[in-house]
Design a protein around this motif. Sequence first.
Motif, short mmCIF file in Angstrom:
data_model
loop_
_atom_site.label_atom_id
_atom_site.label_comp_id
_atom_site.label_asym_id
_atom_site.label_seq_id
_atom_site.Cartn_x
_atom_site.Cartn_y
_atom_site.Cartn_z
N VAL A 49 65.82 49.93 -59.04
CA VAL A 49 64.75 49.08 -58.51
C VAL A 49 65.31 48.12 -57.47
N SER A 99 52.61 50.47 -52.75
CA SER A 99 53.61 50.74 -53.78
C SER A 99 53.02 50.88 -55.18
N TYR A 101 58.89 51.03 -62.69
CA TYR A 101 57.84 50.01 -62.60
C TYR A 101 57.71 49.26 -63.93
N ALA A 111 59.39 42.47 -54.84
CA ALA A 111 58.34 43.28 -55.47
C ALA A 111 56.96 42.68 -55.16
N LEU A 116 60.54 46.82 -64.05
CA LEU A 116 60.28 45.72 -63.12
C LEU A 116 59.31 44.71 -63.71
N HIS A 161 55.86 43.56 -51.78
CA HIS A 161 55.42 44.95 -51.70
C HIS A 161 54.10 45.17 -52.45
N LEU A 174 64.28 48.09 -53.55
CA LEU A 174 63.58 46.92 -53.02
C LEU A 174 64.53 46.00 -52.24
N LEU A 226 53.74 44.92 -55.71
CA LEU A 226 53.98 45.55 -57.02
C LEU A 226 53.71 44.60 -58.17
#
Length: 199
Positions: A177, A91, A144, A193, A147, A196, A181, A198
């Motif tokens: 987001v 990701s 992103y 996150a 996040l 994943h 997710l 991230l």
Amino acid sequence: MLSAVRVLIVDDHPVVREGVASQLARHSDIHVVGHAADGAEATAACARERPDVVLLDVRLPDALAADLVPRLRRASPSTRVLLFTAFPEHSAVAPSLAAGAVGLLVKDASGAALGAAIRDVVRTGAYRSGLTASADAPLTPREYDVLRLVASGHTNTEIAQELVLSPNTVKTYLQNVMRKLDARNRAQVITNARAHGLL
């Protein structure tokens, strides 16, 4: 005779760094100028050695590539950063490319492919093979950004000020987001996150 391409290898696994260096040693036109195990070492080595190419793992103990790429480029503006990962579908790949990485090479590449990719980066400024998988990355670069600020404890209003967006726009990004997710609240979006890779 042209000077050898100077390469810095950044990976937190010694066996990977040593293996890549061993493969590159077979190419007379490529010279490994240093290794780094984390973002701080990589930034210092980049400023010191000014390599032509940095082979950068997507996840390091102290940084994600998306955060580290701009730091490396500031430390050595002429250096090009090539992502080097075992997980091309990761990701964090898309945000890292958006941050200025010039391409993606998968770690199971042969020594010949590794040398060819580095030469491509030096010759053309990019390496295109292997980028298709990143199209499936769940978040856009702006999502992103939102996040990361959520994970830092910022409110929507604070995020809006930081990113020069309206609070409603931030809310929309955050909703996207959370949907991508599969999260119902801020705590869960941070947990998912991290799962994943991230954060």
